[in-house]
Scaffold this motif. Sequence first.
Motif, PDB file in Angstrom:
ATOM      1  N   THR A 188       0.851  -1.198   0.000  1.00 34.03           N
ATOM      2  CA  THR A 188       0.000   0.000   0.000  1.00 34.03           C
ATOM      3  C   THR A 188       0.882   1.243   0.000  1.00 34.03           C
ATOM      4  OG1 THR A 188      -0.177   0.216   2.408  1.00 34.03           O
ATOM      5  CG2 THR A 188      -1.838  -1.158   1.322  1.00 34.03           C
ATOM      6  N   VAL A 189       0.356   2.304  -0.611  1.00 36.90           N
ATOM      7  CA  VAL A 189       1.040   3.595  -0.689  1.00 36.90           C
ATOM      8  C   VAL A 189       0.061   4.649  -0.176  1.00 36.90           C
ATOM      9  CG1 VAL A 189       1.967   5.348  -2.268  1.00 36.90           C
ATOM     10  CG2 VAL A 189       2.397   2.914  -2.716  1.00 36.90           C
ATOM     11  N   CYS A 190       0.505   5.467   0.769  1.00 38.36           N
ATOM     12  CA  CYS A 190      -0.364   6.544   1.255  1.00 38.36           C
ATOM     13  C   CYS A 190       0.451   7.828   1.332  1.00 38.36           C
ATOM     14  CB  CYS A 190      -0.920   6.163   2.629  1.00 38.36           C
ATOM     15  SG  CYS A 190      -1.862   7.484   3.385  1.00 38.36           S
ATOM     16  N   TYR A 191      -0.004   8.861   0.623  1.00 35.58           N
ATOM     17  CA  TYR A 191       0.702  10.151   0.633  1.00 35.58           C
ATOM     18  C   TYR A 191      -0.222  11.232   1.187  1.00 35.58           C
ATOM     19  CZ  TYR A 191       2.378  14.642  -1.082  1.00 35.58           C
ATOM     20  OH  TYR A 191       2.766  15.953  -1.157  1.00 35.58           O
ATOM     21  N   ARG A 192       0.312  12.041   2.083  1.00 33.22           N
ATOM     22  CA  ARG A 192      -0.460  13.180   2.613  1.00 33.22           C
ATOM     23  C   ARG A 192       0.426  14.407   2.654  1.00 33.22           C
ATOM     24  NH1 ARG A 192      -1.350   9.590   6.652  1.00 33.22           N
ATOM     25  NH2 ARG A 192      -0.080  10.843   8.060  1.00 33.22           N
ATOM     26  N   ARG A 193      -0.175  15.547   2.317  1.00 28.37           N
ATOM     27  CA  ARG A 193       0.485  16.832   2.520  1.00 28.37           C
ATOM     28  C   ARG A 193      -0.094  17.408   3.809  1.00 28.37           C
ATOM     29  NH1 ARG A 193       5.016  19.755   0.837  1.00 28.37           N
ATOM     30  NH2 ARG A 193       4.615  21.954   1.200  1.00 28.37           N
ATOM     31  N   CYS A 194       0.775  17.672   4.789  1.00 24.94           N
ATOM     32  CA  CYS A 194       0.302  18.214   6.064  1.00 24.94           C
ATOM     33  C   CYS A 194       1.003  19.542   6.286  1.00 24.94           C
ATOM     34  CB  CYS A 194       0.622  17.289   7.225  1.00 24.94           C
ATOM     35  SG  CYS A 194      -0.019  15.627   7.013  1.00 24.94           S
ATOM     36  N   GLY A 195       0.310  20.670   6.072  1.00 20.00           N
ATOM     37  CA  GLY A 195       0.929  21.982   6.224  1.00 20.00           C
ATOM     38  C   GLY A 195       2.084  22.099   5.260  1.00 20.00           C
ATOM     39  N   SER A 196       3.306  22.243   5.790  1.00 20.51           N
ATOM     40  CA  SER A 196       4.463  22.408   4.910  1.00 20.51           C
ATOM     41  C   SER A 196       5.254  21.116   4.768  1.00 20.51           C
ATOM     42  CB  SER A 196       5.362  23.524   5.449  1.00 20.51           C
ATOM     43  OG  SER A 196       5.781  23.177   6.754  1.00 20.51           O
ATOM     44  N   SER A 197       4.674  19.989   5.175  1.00 28.19           N
ATOM     45  CA  SER A 197       5.442  18.738   5.068  1.00 28.19           C
ATOM     46  C   SER A 197       4.720  17.696   4.223  1.00 28.19           C
ATOM     47  CB  SER A 197       5.748  18.188   6.464  1.00 28.19           C
ATOM     48  OG  SER A 197       4.566  17.762   7.085  1.00 28.19           O
ATOM     49  N   ASN A 198       5.519  16.786   3.687  1.00 29.62           N
ATOM     50  CA  ASN A 198       5.010  15.632   2.954  1.00 29.62           C
ATOM     51  C   ASN A 198       5.175  14.413   3.830  1.00 29.62           C
ATOM     52  OD1 ASN A 198       4.648  16.926   0.315  1.00 29.62           O
ATOM     53  ND2 ASN A 198       6.889  17.065   0.304  1.00 29.62           N
ATOM     54  N   CYS A 199       4.199  13.540   3.813  1.00 25.82           N
ATOM     55  CA  CYS A 199       4.326  12.288   4.556  1.00 25.82           C
ATOM     56  C   CYS A 199       3.908  11.140   3.642  1.00 25.82           C
ATOM     57  CB  CYS A 199       3.473  12.329   5.813  1.00 25.82           C
ATOM     58  SG  CYS A 199       3.709  10.871   6.812  1.00 25.82           S
ATOM     59  N   LEU A 200       4.833  10.263   3.410  1.00 27.20           N
ATOM     60  CA  LEU A 200       4.578   9.106   2.548  1.00 27.20           C
ATOM     61  C   LEU A 200       4.675   7.851   3.410  1.00 27.20           C
ATOM     62  CD1 LEU A 200       4.268   7.996  -0.404  1.00 27.20           C
ATOM     63  CD2 LEU A 200       6.762   7.850  -0.451  1.00 27.20           C
ATOM     64  N   GLU A 201       3.656   7.020   3.350  1.00 29.51           N
ATOM     65  CA  GLU A 201       3.691   5.750   4.082  1.00 29.51           C
ATOM     66  C   GLU A 201       3.633   4.592   3.089  1.00 29.51           C
ATOM     67  OE1 GLU A 201       1.596   6.955   8.327  1.00 29.51           O
ATOM     68  OE2 GLU A 201       0.773   5.304   7.128  1.00 29.51           O
ATOM     69  N   LEU A 202       4.584   3.697   3.227  1.00 29.86           N
ATOM     70  CA  LEU A 202       4.652   2.525   2.352  1.00 29.86           C
ATOM     71  C   LEU A 202       4.606   1.283   3.225  1.00 29.86           C
ATOM     72  CD1 LEU A 202       7.674   3.749   0.193  1.00 29.86           C
ATOM     73  CD2 LEU A 202       5.256   3.880  -0.436  1.00 29.86           C
ATOM     74  N   ARG A 203       3.769   0.345   2.836  1.00 23.41           N
ATOM     75  CA  ARG A 203       3.693  -0.912   3.579  1.00 23.41           C
ATOM     76  C   ARG A 203       4.159  -2.061   2.704  1.00 23.41           C
ATOM     77  NH1 ARG A 203      -0.041  -1.494   8.173  1.00 23.41           N
ATOM     78  NH2 ARG A 203      -0.673   0.631   8.687  1.00 23.41           N
ATOM     79  N   LEU A 204       4.850  -2.976   3.353  1.00 24.73           N
ATOM     80  CA  LEU A 204       5.348  -4.145   2.631  1.00 24.73           C
ATOM     81  C   LEU A 204       5.181  -5.350   3.553  1.00 24.73           C
ATOM     82  CD1 LEU A 204       7.147  -4.446  -0.090  1.00 24.73           C
ATOM     83  CD2 LEU A 204       9.006  -4.793   1.504  1.00 24.73           C
ATOM     84  N   ARG A 205       4.545  -6.388   3.064  1.00 21.11           N
ATOM     85  CA  ARG A 205       4.440  -7.610   3.864  1.00 21.11           C
ATOM     86  C   ARG A 205       5.794  -8.295   3.950  1.00 21.11           C
ATOM     87  NH1 ARG A 205      -0.639  -8.284   1.328  1.00 21.11           N
ATOM     88  NH2 ARG A 205       0.396  -9.351  -0.363  1.00 21.11           N
ATOM     89  N   GLY A 206       5.978  -9.068   5.003  1.00 23.17           N
ATOM     90  CA  GLY A 206       7.219  -9.828   5.153  1.00 23.17           C
ATOM     91  C   GLY A 206       7.215 -11.000   4.187  1.00 23.17           C
ATOM     92  N   ALA A 207       7.583 -12.177   4.663  1.00 23.12           N
ATOM     93  CA  ALA A 207       7.628 -13.352   3.796  1.00 23.12           C
ATOM     94  C   ALA A 207       6.296 -13.499   3.069  1.00 23.12           C
ATOM     95  CB  ALA A 207       7.911 -14.595   4.619  1.00 23.12           C
ATOM     96  N   SER A 208       6.362 -13.894   1.806  1.00 22.65           N
ATOM     97  CA  SER A 208       5.143 -14.038   1.022  1.00 22.65           C
ATOM     98  C   SER A 208       4.269 -15.113   1.638  1.00 22.65           C
ATOM     99  CB  SER A 208       5.472 -14.389  -0.427  1.00 22.65           C
ATOM    100  OG  SER A 208       5.999 -15.689  -0.475  1.00 22.65           O
ATOM    101  N   ARG A 209       2.973 -15.067   1.313  1.00 19.00           N
ATOM    102  CA  ARG A 209       2.037 -16.047   1.852  1.00 19.00           C
ATOM    103  C   ARG A 209       2.509 -17.471   1.577  1.00 19.00           C
ATOM    104  NH1 ARG A 209      -4.088 -15.140   2.150  1.00 19.00           N
ATOM    105  NH2 ARG A 209      -3.225 -13.067   2.335  1.00 19.00           N
ATOM    106  N   GLN A 210       3.000 -17.680   0.370  1.00 16.72           N
ATOM    107  CA  GLN A 210       3.460 -19.016  -0.014  1.00 16.72           C
ATOM    108  C   GLN A 210       4.619 -19.466   0.875  1.00 16.72           C
ATOM    109  OE1 GLN A 210       4.523 -19.292  -4.116  1.00 16.72           O
ATOM    110  NE2 GLN A 210       4.951 -21.453  -3.998  1.00 16.72           N
ATOM    111  N   ASP A 211       5.574 -18.537   1.134  1.00 15.42           N
ATOM    112  CA  ASP A 211       6.711 -18.870   1.991  1.00 15.42           C
ATOM    113  C   ASP A 211       6.219 -19.218   3.392  1.00 15.42           C
ATOM    114  OD1 ASP A 211       8.321 -18.286  -0.086  1.00 15.42           O
ATOM    115  OD2 ASP A 211       8.813 -16.265   0.589  1.00 15.42           O
ATOM    116  N   ALA A 212       5.230 -18.424   3.878  1.00 13.50           N
ATOM    117  CA  ALA A 212       4.762 -18.598   5.244  1.00 13.50           C
ATOM    118  C   ALA A 212       4.089 -19.952   5.424  1.00 13.50           C
ATOM    119  CB  ALA A 212       3.782 -17.485   5.602  1.00 13.50           C
TER     120      ALA A 212
END
Lengths: 116, 155
Positions: free
Chosen positions: B129-153
């Motif tokens: 997932t990718v989430c970007y927000r502009r808050c006042g004078s700042s940028n905030c980007l949140e990136l999520r990444l799962r660990g081991a793939s479902r198949q590996d797990a």
Amino acid sequence: MDADGAAGADLPGAVQVIRVEEDRIDSVVAIQFKDAVRALIDPRVSRVILDLERVAFIDSSGLGAIIAAMKGLDPGQQLELAALSPVVDKVFRMTRMDTIFTIHEAVPSARAAFHP
Amino acid sequence: MEPTQDRTPPLILDVWIRAEPAEVREGLSRSRRALARIGFDPERGEEAELMLAEALNNVVEHAYDGREDGRIHLQIQADAGLALFRICDFGCEMPGGHAPSGRIASAPERAALAEGGYGWHLIRRLADTVCYRRCGSSNCLELRLRGASRQDAED
């Protein structure tokens, strides 16, 4: 960076191997990398193989540097890649550059590959 | 789907990085070590490093436009199953207030091939997932990444 000897470079299908010594081709080194590759390419050879065995990481600026090096070749020349680590290979596949560059598993098989 | 959206794993890295390439490289090295320490899957860790490299390079090159006095706040919350990267800066807003779609043109002939513009394409391919927000004078980007793939797990 290190390029092999140019003996027989005038022969049709002559191959040059350029071994990349950097372990990362990222935004720190991208411009120097592009210039170094361009300077090493022998204008007489028809195939240039970039040996990436030592490269553990490449980002989009490194990818851009390799694309720029390829675009600087003479019309009759090909830039090919060899010995990509899994994550480096992933960058080329995800950006569909595997359809632009011939990618070889290793340098010996790259050398032996026949290109008319 | 697993309820990954609401989980907040522990904070494993909280650093400020000067907005220039060598500092980004150092920040990536610290991130890599922090993820390795908590047993994050090595292959997914490499993907995380690539994704983070593209996000940080974009801040250096676009948000701060090469200005080297910029600062980037990088926080990583992660356990073996999930990594959340929060990247904040005080540079320019993303064009149109949105994170780029990262679409790339289908490969044209060699001479016309673009030498850039692949960063967001890679981020979109790698991040869950990718989430970007502009808050006042700042940028905030949140990136999520799962660990081991479902198949590996499941192995």
